[in-house]
Write an enzyme that holds these catalytic residues in place. Structure first.
Site, PDB file in Angstrom:
ATOM      1  N   CYS A  41      94.700  68.986  33.869  1.00 15.22           N
ATOM      2  CA  CYS A  41      94.494  67.491  33.998  1.00 15.22           C
ATOM      3  C   CYS A  41      93.655  67.268  35.358  1.00 15.22           C
ATOM      4  O   CYS A  41      92.781  66.572  35.126  1.00 15.22           O
ATOM      5  CB  CYS A  41      95.827  66.828  33.899  1.00 15.22           C
ATOM      6  SG  CYS A  41      95.758  65.246  34.406  1.00 15.22           S
ATOM      7  N   CYS A  46      91.578  65.068  32.452  1.00 13.69           N
ATOM      8  CA  CYS A  46      91.918  63.928  32.474  1.00 13.69           C
ATOM      9  C   CYS A  46      91.061  62.981  33.769  1.00 13.69           C
ATOM     10  O   CYS A  46      90.495  62.185  33.577  1.00 13.69           O
ATOM     11  CB  CYS A  46      93.279  63.600  32.567  1.00 13.69           C
ATOM     12  SG  CYS A  46      94.669  64.641  31.528  1.00 13.69           S
ATOM     13  N   LYS A  49      87.190  63.684  34.050  1.00 12.47           N
ATOM     14  CA  LYS A  49      86.692  62.802  32.957  1.00 12.47           C
ATOM     15  C   LYS A  49      86.610  61.297  33.122  1.00 12.47           C
ATOM     16  O   LYS A  49      85.713  60.613  32.831  1.00 12.47           O
ATOM     17  CB  LYS A  49      87.718  63.184  31.535  1.00 12.47           C
ATOM     18  CG  LYS A  49      87.182  62.774  30.265  1.00 12.47           C
ATOM     19  CD  LYS A  49      87.731  61.415  29.896  1.00 12.47           C
ATOM     20  CE  LYS A  49      89.182  61.240  30.029  1.00 12.47           C
ATOM     21  NZ  LYS A  49      89.665  61.832  28.933  1.00 12.47           N
ATOM     22  N   TYR A 175      88.807  64.241  20.605  1.00  9.38           N
ATOM     23  CA  TYR A 175      89.041  63.601  21.714  1.00  9.38           C
ATOM     24  C   TYR A 175      87.600  64.081  22.826  1.00  9.38           C
ATOM     25  O   TYR A 175      87.027  62.933  23.316  1.00  9.38           O
ATOM     26  CB  TYR A 175      90.162  63.939  22.604  1.00  9.38           C
ATOM     27  CG  TYR A 175      91.366  63.554  22.265  1.00  9.38           C
ATOM     28  CD1 TYR A 175      92.317  62.350  23.008  1.00  9.38           C
ATOM     29  CD2 TYR A 175      92.383  63.963  21.247  1.00  9.38           C
ATOM     30  CE1 TYR A 175      93.280  61.738  22.622  1.00  9.38           C
ATOM     31  CE2 TYR A 175      93.581  63.343  20.780  1.00  9.38           C
ATOM     32  CZ  TYR A 175      94.082  62.429  21.575  1.00  9.38           C
ATOM     33  OH  TYR A 175      95.285  61.811  21.093  1.00  9.38           O
ATOM     34  N   GLU A 179      84.795  61.280  23.754  1.00 15.71           N
ATOM     35  CA  GLU A 179      84.519  60.858  25.128  1.00 15.71           C
ATOM     36  C   GLU A 179      83.305  61.162  25.814  1.00 15.71           C
ATOM     37  O   GLU A 179      82.778  60.439  26.450  1.00 15.71           O
ATOM     38  CB  GLU A 179      85.735  61.479  25.796  1.00 15.71           C
ATOM     39  CG  GLU A 179      87.029  60.821  25.466  1.00 15.71           C
ATOM     40  CD  GLU A 179      88.373  61.180  26.192  1.00 15.71           C
ATOM     41  OE1 GLU A 179      89.295  60.570  26.108  1.00 15.71           O
ATOM     42  OE2 GLU A 179      88.398  62.381  27.033  1.00 15.71           O
ATOM     43  N   HIS A 434      97.375  33.205  29.326  1.00 13.55           N
ATOM     44  CA  HIS A 434      96.168  32.937  28.970  1.00 13.55           C
ATOM     45  C   HIS A 434      94.996  32.500  30.096  1.00 13.55           C
ATOM     46  O   HIS A 434      95.447  31.872  31.133  1.00 13.55           O
ATOM     47  CB  HIS A 434      96.170  31.403  28.083  1.00 13.55           C
ATOM     48  CG  HIS A 434      94.992  30.888  27.405  1.00 13.55           C
ATOM     49  ND1 HIS A 434      94.355  31.426  26.386  1.00 13.55           N
ATOM     50  CD2 HIS A 434      94.194  29.911  27.894  1.00 13.55           C
ATOM     51  CE1 HIS A 434      93.394  30.562  26.196  1.00 13.55           C
ATOM     52  NE2 HIS A 434      93.225  29.978  26.933  1.00 13.55           N
ATOM     53  N   GLU A 439      96.964  38.492  24.978  1.00 11.18           N
ATOM     54  CA  GLU A 439      97.670  37.406  24.463  1.00 11.18           C
ATOM     55  C   GLU A 439      97.623  37.654  22.820  1.00 11.18           C
ATOM     56  O   GLU A 439      98.425  36.928  21.986  1.00 11.18           O
ATOM     57  CB  GLU A 439      97.102  36.113  25.055  1.00 11.18           C
ATOM     58  CG  GLU A 439      95.788  35.803  24.527  1.00 11.18           C
ATOM     59  CD  GLU A 439      95.669  34.126  25.033  1.00 11.18           C
ATOM     60  OE1 GLU A 439      96.336  33.209  25.025  1.00 11.18           O
ATOM     61  OE2 GLU A 439      94.715  34.049  25.828  1.00 11.18           O
TER      62      GLU A 439
HETATM   63  P1  NDP Z   1      90.556  67.864  19.239  1.00 11.48           P
HETATM   64  O1  NDP Z   1      91.841  68.853  18.711  1.00 11.48           O
HETATM   65  O2  NDP Z   1      90.973  66.829  19.482  1.00 11.48           O
HETATM   66  O3  NDP Z   1      89.568  68.016  18.134  1.00 11.48           O
HETATM   67  C1  NDP Z   1      88.935  69.069  17.894  1.00 11.48           C
HETATM   68  C2  NDP Z   1      87.679  68.783  16.973  1.00 11.48           C
HETATM   69  O4  NDP Z   1      86.842  69.857  16.651  1.00 11.48           O
HETATM   70  C3  NDP Z   1      88.112  68.251  15.561  1.00 11.48           C
HETATM   71  O5  NDP Z   1      87.191  67.182  15.326  1.00 11.48           O
HETATM   72  C4  NDP Z   1      87.758  69.364  14.768  1.00 11.48           C
HETATM   73  O6  NDP Z   1      87.402  69.011  13.429  1.00 11.48           O
HETATM   74  C5  NDP Z   1      86.548  70.231  15.402  1.00 11.48           C
HETATM   75  N1  NDP Z   1      86.462  71.268  15.021  1.00 11.48           N
HETATM   76  C6  NDP Z   1      87.335  72.444  15.011  1.00 11.48           C
HETATM   77  N2  NDP Z   1      87.100  73.437  14.726  1.00 11.48           N
HETATM   78  C7  NDP Z   1      85.763  73.456  14.417  1.00 11.48           C
HETATM   79  C8  NDP Z   1      84.685  74.227  14.139  1.00 11.48           C
HETATM   80  N3  NDP Z   1      84.746  75.738  13.870  1.00 11.48           N
HETATM   81  N4  NDP Z   1      83.326  73.779  14.018  1.00 11.48           N
HETATM   82  C9  NDP Z   1      83.018  72.337  14.079  1.00 11.48           C
HETATM   83  N5  NDP Z   1      84.021  71.734  14.278  1.00 11.48           N
HETATM   84  C10 NDP Z   1      85.495  71.966  14.516  1.00 11.48           C
HETATM   85  O7  NDP Z   1      90.112  68.790  20.242  1.00 11.48           O
HETATM   86  P2  NDP Z   1      89.299  68.593  21.599  1.00 11.48           P
HETATM   87  O8  NDP Z   1      88.673  69.770  22.101  1.00 11.48           O
HETATM   88  O9  NDP Z   1      88.543  67.574  21.345  1.00 11.48           O
HETATM   89  O10 NDP Z   1      90.642  68.423  22.572  1.00 11.48           O
HETATM   90  C11 NDP Z   1      91.416  69.282  22.749  1.00 11.48           C
HETATM   91  C12 NDP Z   1      92.784  68.553  22.993  1.00 11.48           C
HETATM   92  O11 NDP Z   1      92.804  68.010  24.458  1.00 11.48           O
HETATM   93  C13 NDP Z   1      93.157  67.439  22.396  1.00 11.48           C
HETATM   94  O12 NDP Z   1      93.750  67.786  21.082  1.00 11.48           O
HETATM   95  C14 NDP Z   1      94.284  66.583  23.202  1.00 11.48           C
HETATM   96  O13 NDP Z   1      95.513  67.075  23.137  1.00 11.48           O
HETATM   97  C15 NDP Z   1      93.608  66.919  24.692  1.00 11.48           C
HETATM   98  N6  NDP Z   1      92.718  65.826  25.377  1.00 11.48           N
HETATM   99  C16 NDP Z   1      93.382  64.432  25.342  1.00 11.48           C
HETATM  100  C17 NDP Z   1      92.574  63.476  25.827  1.00 11.48           C
HETATM  101  C18 NDP Z   1      93.071  62.029  26.207  1.00 11.48           C
HETATM  102  O14 NDP Z   1      94.293  62.164  26.026  1.00 11.48           O
HETATM  103  N7  NDP Z   1      92.325  61.111  26.261  1.00 11.48           N
HETATM  104  C19 NDP Z   1      91.200  63.849  26.392  1.00 11.48           C
HETATM  105  C20 NDP Z   1      90.578  65.270  26.219  1.00 11.48           C
HETATM  106  C21 NDP Z   1      91.400  66.072  25.599  1.00 11.48           C
HETATM  107  P3  NDP Z   1      88.539  68.642  11.988  1.00 11.48           P
HETATM  108  O15 NDP Z   1      89.199  67.351  12.349  1.00 11.48           O
HETATM  109  O16 NDP Z   1      87.711  68.728  10.956  1.00 11.48           O
HETATM  110  O17 NDP Z   1      89.509  69.808  12.228  1.00 11.48           O
END
Ligand code: NDP
Length: 454
Positions: A41, A46, A49, A175, A179, A434, A439
């Protein structure tokens, strides 16, 4: 061999909270950290970022300044200055994490820890005898298993780039991918997103569709139902070949953001017989205990709800329970709000429409899409969308979703109302402040749609 009541593995948000609270309860505590105090984080997630997110916001602020009578001449961007200032802040937070731990009486060992046995932790060339152990080693970005994966960067490295890439390709659509697509598009990169299916799986469809529009508005090119087959390097340019279309893309940097994996590999867990889940995360019971009586795990290393506040709450609960006198309430993983720091951000608490219908037979949907006052006099208008899902039978609010500026701040406060079982009547009885965006949540006249499970 030094003896401790508790040895914590990992100096991230969860581990530090657990160590500090245990020490404050009088336990003799050691904490092992192989890298920097603060963990994902603070150092790689976090916080940096969000600083980059704030930097990205200035594009829109400066772009709209003219409508508000500001004439700004000679604007330029100093990316190196931004990264330098971000890193200074991380250093400051890192030192606070270390200082507060030491102040509480925690002894920090800066080295990689390995479980030698159920009670012995090896850290560097030292051996620690531990009555109890908490594993809080977090997670790490998942690698993409394709030819040329070595030419990619992950979310740790993207925040350390020396310059803004002219072209950035992002693999993934969760995510992190979303982002950084918004951040680098605002900072000036041409961004391409390669999405194997849809965006932001799990979020409400209305939010996803607004994010799609917003990405397009910000110039992000998206390939849906597409994956990368291989990557090669020529004169510092990465060449990506797509799987379905066989299309070729060229990019200065390729960010892989396809999820994270638990940091368990080097801990020696299998040898000790500590059970892992199918995803190779540590399996814990409702008290965060592994299958070994004195060994516990919290936060991302358990891969259940990978969010900082969850890890912190788990660290607090566990140390209070193990070393305090009060009987503590377990950490509930229900109704946890979340946000994606896109531009504008989205934020949700509670299930999306489809998920909600699995639990509730009849739902009232209260929703509104509008242009907030702030955008009324500017050319590039950004919409706001808000939605409440209400159980028709007892009028309880079961979810709130928002796309719009300050969405995470607003949903955070709505989360309290939902936690307190508020009904739509409570919202209607609340006087508006307001003129605000929030609101709109307390001025609904009637549901815009009624949903029925079929
Ligand atoms: P996520 O789990 O959010 O998303 C993973 C993404 O990668 C999905 O879109 C998935 O697609 C895709 N994916 C998985 N495997 C492959 C592959 N082999 N080829 C292509 N695409 C693939 O992971 P992130 O890495 O974005 O973030 C990790 C974690 O970090 C999050 O789950 C969250 O818990 C945390 N995080 C939280 C944030 C916040 O609270 N603002 C900000 C950043 C991270 P599909 O949907 O098809 O499986």
């Amino acid at each position: 061999m030094q003896e401790f009541d508790l040895v914590v593995l990992g100096g991230g948000s969860g581990g530090v909270r657990a160590a500090r609270i245990a020490a404050m309860h009088g336990a003799k505590v050691a904490l092992c950290e192989k890298d920097r105090m603060g963990g994902t984080c603070v150092i790689r997630g976090c916080i940096p970022k969000k600083i980059l997110f704030y930097a990205a916001q200035y594009k829109s602020i400066l772009g709209n300044a003219g409508a508000y009578g500001w004439k700004i001449k000679g604007i330029s961007k100093n990316y190196i200055e931004l990264i330098k200032n971000k890193n200074l802040e991380l250093k400051r937070l890192e030192s606070i994490y270390a200082k507060n731990s030491k102040k509480a009486g925690v002894k920090i060992f800066y080295n990689e820890a390995v479980l030698k046995s159920q009670n012995i932790v090896n850290v560097g060339n030292k051996q620690l005898l531990a009555k109890k152990i908490i594993i809080a080693t977090g997670g790490t970005p998942k690698d993409l298993d394709i030819e040329g994966k070595e030419y990619c960067i992950n979310s740790d490295q993207v925040m350390e780039l020396k310059k803004i890439p002219e072209h950035l390709s992002i693999i993934g659509s969760g995510y992190i991918a979303i982002e950084f697509a918004f951040i680098f598009a605002a900072l000036g990169s041409n961004v391409t997103l390669i999405c194997r299916k849809s965006l932001l799986r799990g979020f409400d469809d209305d939010l996803i569709s607004l994010i799609k529009d917003s990405l397009a508005l910000n110039g992000v090119k998206i390939y849906y139902n597409e994956e990368v087959k291989k990557i090669s390097l020529k004169k510092n340019i990465k060449k990506l070949v797509l799987k379905s279309s066989n299309k070729t893309l060229y990019s200065n940097e390729v960010l892989v953001a396809i999820g994270r994996v638990a940091n368990v590999k080097k801990l020696n867990l299998k040898k000790l017989g500590i059970k892992l889940t199918k995803q190779e995360a540590i399996k814990v019971d409702i008290n965060l205990k592994t299958n070994l009586n004195n060994i516990f795990a919290i936060g991302d290393v358990t891969d259940r709800m990978n969010l900082t506040p969850v890890a912190i709450a788990e660290g607090q609960f566990l140390s209070d329970r193990l070393f305090g006198k009060l009987k503590m309430k377990r950490v509930s993983l229900k109704n946890i709000g979340t946000a994606v720091f896109s531009s504008p951000p989205i934020s949700s608490i509670g299930p999306n429409e489809k998920e909600a219908l699995k639990t509730y037979k009849n739902l009232d949907v209260y929703e509104s899409k509008f242009t907030s006052l702030k955008y009324s006099i500017v050319n590039k208008k950004i919409p706001t969308y808000i939605k409440l899902l209400v159980n028709s039978n007892n009028k309880r609010i079961i979810a709130a979703h928002m796309f719009g500026e300050e969405a995470p701040e607003i949903i955070q406060v709505l989360a309290i109302a939902i936690q307190a079982n508020a009904t739509i009547n409570h919202f209607n009885d609340t006087m508006a402040i307001h003129p605000t965006v929030a609101e709109e949540f307390v001025t609904f006249k009637a549901p815009s749609r009624k949903l029925k499970r079929v």
